[in-house]
Design a protein around this motif. Structure first.
Motif, PDB file in Angstrom:
ATOM      1  N   PRO A 180     -24.720  17.537  69.465  1.00 32.98           N
ATOM      2  CA  PRO A 180     -23.497  16.990  70.037  1.00 32.98           C
ATOM      3  C   PRO A 180     -23.367  15.489  69.761  1.00 32.98           C
ATOM      4  CG  PRO A 180     -24.623  17.537  71.968  1.00 32.98           C
ATOM      5  CD  PRO A 180     -25.616  18.150  70.766  1.00 32.98           C
ATOM      6  N   GLU A 181     -24.249  14.782  69.489  1.00 31.26           N
ATOM      7  CA  GLU A 181     -24.299  13.333  69.296  1.00 31.26           C
ATOM      8  C   GLU A 181     -23.824  13.043  67.713  1.00 31.26           C
ATOM      9  OE1 GLU A 181     -27.346  14.948  69.941  1.00 31.26           O
ATOM     10  OE2 GLU A 181     -27.558  14.202  72.086  1.00 31.26           O
ATOM     11  N   PHE A 182     -23.635  14.134  66.946  1.00 27.27           N
ATOM     12  CA  PHE A 182     -23.315  14.065  65.404  1.00 27.27           C
ATOM     13  C   PHE A 182     -22.002  14.700  65.438  1.00 27.27           C
ATOM     14  CE2 PHE A 182     -27.682  12.685  65.386  1.00 27.27           C
ATOM     15  CZ  PHE A 182     -27.715  11.755  64.545  1.00 27.27           C
ATOM     16  N   ARG A 183     -21.249  14.309  64.476  1.00 25.89           N
ATOM     17  CA  ARG A 183     -19.977  14.943  64.266  1.00 25.89           C
ATOM     18  C   ARG A 183     -19.923  15.192  62.684  1.00 25.89           C
ATOM     19  NH1 ARG A 183     -14.752  12.730  63.395  1.00 25.89           N
ATOM     20  NH2 ARG A 183     -15.526  10.730  63.798  1.00 25.89           N
ATOM     21  N   ILE A 184     -19.750  16.498  62.183  1.00 25.62           N
ATOM     22  CA  ILE A 184     -19.392  16.582  60.811  1.00 25.62           C
ATOM     23  C   ILE A 184     -18.066  16.532  60.209  1.00 25.62           C
ATOM     24  CG2 ILE A 184     -19.349  18.408  59.030  1.00 25.62           C
ATOM     25  CD1 ILE A 184     -22.193  18.005  60.084  1.00 25.62           C
ATOM     26  N   LEU A 185     -17.728  15.475  59.465  1.00 25.35           N
ATOM     27  CA  LEU A 185     -16.381  15.109  59.057  1.00 25.35           C
ATOM     28  C   LEU A 185     -15.590  16.055  58.108  1.00 25.35           C
ATOM     29  CD1 LEU A 185     -16.810  11.246  58.529  1.00 25.35           C
ATOM     30  CD2 LEU A 185     -15.722  12.400  60.531  1.00 25.35           C
ATOM     31  N   ASN A 186     -16.538  16.681  57.205  1.00 24.40           N
ATOM     32  CA  ASN A 186     -15.671  17.810  56.423  1.00 24.40           C
ATOM     33  C   ASN A 186     -15.999  19.154  56.441  1.00 24.40           C
ATOM     34  OD1 ASN A 186     -18.430  16.890  55.504  1.00 24.40           O
ATOM     35  ND2 ASN A 186     -17.996  17.330  53.454  1.00 24.40           N
ATOM     36  N   THR A 190     -14.844   2.930  59.750  1.00 20.45           N
ATOM     37  CA  THR A 190     -15.418   1.492  59.209  1.00 20.45           C
ATOM     38  C   THR A 190     -16.341   0.647  59.918  1.00 20.45           C
ATOM     39  OG1 THR A 190     -13.464   0.652  60.449  1.00 20.45           O
ATOM     40  CG2 THR A 190     -12.713   1.341  58.255  1.00 20.45           C
ATOM     41  N   VAL A 191     -16.516   1.032  61.092  1.00 18.89           N
ATOM     42  CA  VAL A 191     -17.472   0.199  61.916  1.00 18.89           C
ATOM     43  C   VAL A 191     -18.889   0.839  61.525  1.00 18.89           C
ATOM     44  CG1 VAL A 191     -18.486  -0.232  64.249  1.00 18.89           C
ATOM     45  CG2 VAL A 191     -15.876  -0.323  63.617  1.00 18.89           C
ATOM     46  N   GLY A 192     -19.148   2.208  61.499  1.00 17.81           N
ATOM     47  CA  GLY A 192     -20.472   2.835  61.329  1.00 17.81           C
ATOM     48  C   GLY A 192     -21.093   3.470  60.323  1.00 17.81           C
ATOM     49  N   GLY A 193     -19.670   3.511  59.227  1.00 18.01           N
ATOM     50  CA  GLY A 193     -20.165   4.194  58.014  1.00 18.01           C
ATOM     51  C   GLY A 193     -20.606   5.753  58.362  1.00 18.01           C
ATOM     52  N   VAL A 194     -21.016   6.350  57.245  1.00 16.45           N
ATOM     53  CA  VAL A 194     -21.188   7.841  57.492  1.00 16.45           C
ATOM     54  C   VAL A 194     -22.781   7.956  56.787  1.00 16.45           C
ATOM     55  CG1 VAL A 194     -18.901   8.765  57.180  1.00 16.45           C
ATOM     56  CG2 VAL A 194     -20.429   8.475  55.078  1.00 16.45           C
ATOM     57  N   ILE A 195     -23.088   9.343  57.324  1.00 17.78           N
ATOM     58  CA  ILE A 195     -24.421   9.766  56.649  1.00 17.78           C
ATOM     59  C   ILE A 195     -24.062  10.738  55.712  1.00 17.78           C
ATOM     60  CG2 ILE A 195     -26.810  10.766  57.288  1.00 17.78           C
ATOM     61  CD1 ILE A 195     -26.192   9.791  60.104  1.00 17.78           C
ATOM     62  N   ARG A 196     -24.566  10.606  54.469  1.00 22.09           N
ATOM     63  CA  ARG A 196     -24.106  11.702  53.668  1.00 22.09           C
ATOM     64  C   ARG A 196     -25.434  12.527  53.308  1.00 22.09           C
ATOM     65  NH1 ARG A 196     -21.788   8.762  48.369  1.00 22.09           N
ATOM     66  NH2 ARG A 196     -23.991   7.990  48.199  1.00 22.09           N
ATOM     67  N   ILE A 201     -22.155  16.607  52.499  1.00 15.28           N
ATOM     68  CA  ILE A 201     -21.588  16.568  53.915  1.00 15.28           C
ATOM     69  C   ILE A 201     -21.760  15.258  54.578  1.00 15.28           C
ATOM     70  CG2 ILE A 201     -22.144  17.922  56.098  1.00 15.28           C
ATOM     71  CD1 ILE A 201     -23.423  20.082  54.502  1.00 15.28           C
ATOM     72  N   ALA A 202     -20.610  15.029  55.000  1.00 16.94           N
ATOM     73  CA  ALA A 202     -20.550  13.611  55.808  1.00 16.94           C
ATOM     74  C   ALA A 202     -20.912  13.874  57.245  1.00 16.94           C
ATOM     75  CB  ALA A 202     -19.012  13.186  55.318  1.00 16.94           C
ATOM     76  N   VAL A 203     -21.777  13.118  57.819  1.00 16.64           N
ATOM     77  CA  VAL A 203     -21.867  13.054  59.280  1.00 16.64           C
ATOM     78  C   VAL A 203     -21.909  11.618  59.845  1.00 16.64           C
ATOM     79  CG1 VAL A 203     -23.898  13.765  60.697  1.00 16.64           C
ATOM     80  CG2 VAL A 203     -23.649  15.074  58.622  1.00 16.64           C
ATOM     81  N   VAL A 204     -21.558  11.642  61.230  1.00 13.35           N
ATOM     82  CA  VAL A 204     -21.358  10.346  61.818  1.00 13.35           C
ATOM     83  C   VAL A 204     -21.823  10.578  63.207  1.00 13.35           C
ATOM     84  CG1 VAL A 204     -19.374   9.460  60.648  1.00 13.35           C
ATOM     85  CG2 VAL A 204     -18.815  10.836  62.556  1.00 13.35           C
ATOM     86  N   HIS A 205     -22.755   9.487  63.704  1.00 11.15           N
ATOM     87  CA  HIS A 205     -23.030   9.442  65.001  1.00 11.15           C
ATOM     88  C   HIS A 205     -22.161   8.949  65.827  1.00 11.15           C
ATOM     89  CE1 HIS A 205     -25.775   8.395  68.424  1.00 11.15           C
ATOM     90  NE2 HIS A 205     -26.594   9.320  68.026  1.00 11.15           N
ATOM     91  N   GLN A 206     -22.211   9.364  67.222  1.00  8.04           N
ATOM     92  CA  GLN A 206     -21.141   8.846  68.152  1.00  8.04           C
ATOM     93  C   GLN A 206     -21.347   7.589  68.746  1.00  8.04           C
ATOM     94  OE1 GLN A 206     -21.810  11.596  71.769  1.00  8.04           O
ATOM     95  NE2 GLN A 206     -23.613  10.511  72.242  1.00  8.04           N
TER      96      GLN A 206
END
Length: 127
Positions: free
Chosen positions: A41-47, A96-102, A56-61
């Motif tokens: 749950p701490e991560f969100r998939i953007l695509n 724009t603040v944290g970027g993404v993990i690809r 696959i683009a992933v962001v952390h909360q």
């Protein structure tokens, strides 16, 4: 011989069969990654709807993507974190603040690679 030359040589030797197997494995890896990430749950998939895209683009909360990418790389998981080519895309995605993990699946990735990546992401919060 560099990595790309090895892939080209393998394709030359094995032809379309190798490419077809890789497409099937790639799709399965992407689907498995997306399925498993629903349990983190701490991560969100953007695509998430784009199941068969190259990345696959992933962001952390709360943590910056470069920090997480560094931690993953230290754990032998190769990803790219931060800001990518399009500033407007980051603005649209609110990253724009944290970027993404690809996370990208490639020619040599295996099911174990996918499992290891998800395990590392699950364990990230514990460290």
């Amino acid at each position: 011989m560099n990595r790309f030359a090895k892939v080209a040589e393998a394709v030359r030797q094995n032809g379309a069969t190798l490419l077809q197997e890789n497409v099937v494995n790639y799709r399965a890896g992407c689907i498995e990654f997306l399925r498993e990430m629903k349990n983190v749950p701490e991560f969100r998939i953007l695509n998430e709807g784009e199941r068969f895209v190259g990345t696959i683009a992933v962001v952390h909360q709360s943590d910056h993507s470069e920090k997480i990418a560094y931690w993953l790389n230290e754990n032998k998981i190769c990803v790219r974190g931060g800001f990518q080519c399009s500033a407007l895309a980051h603005k649209t995605l609110n990253t724009t603040v944290g970027g993404v993990i690809r996370v990208s699946m490639g020619y040599r990735n295996t099911e174990k690679d996918v499992i290891d990546c998800v395990k590392c992401l699950k364990n990230y919060q514990k460290n």
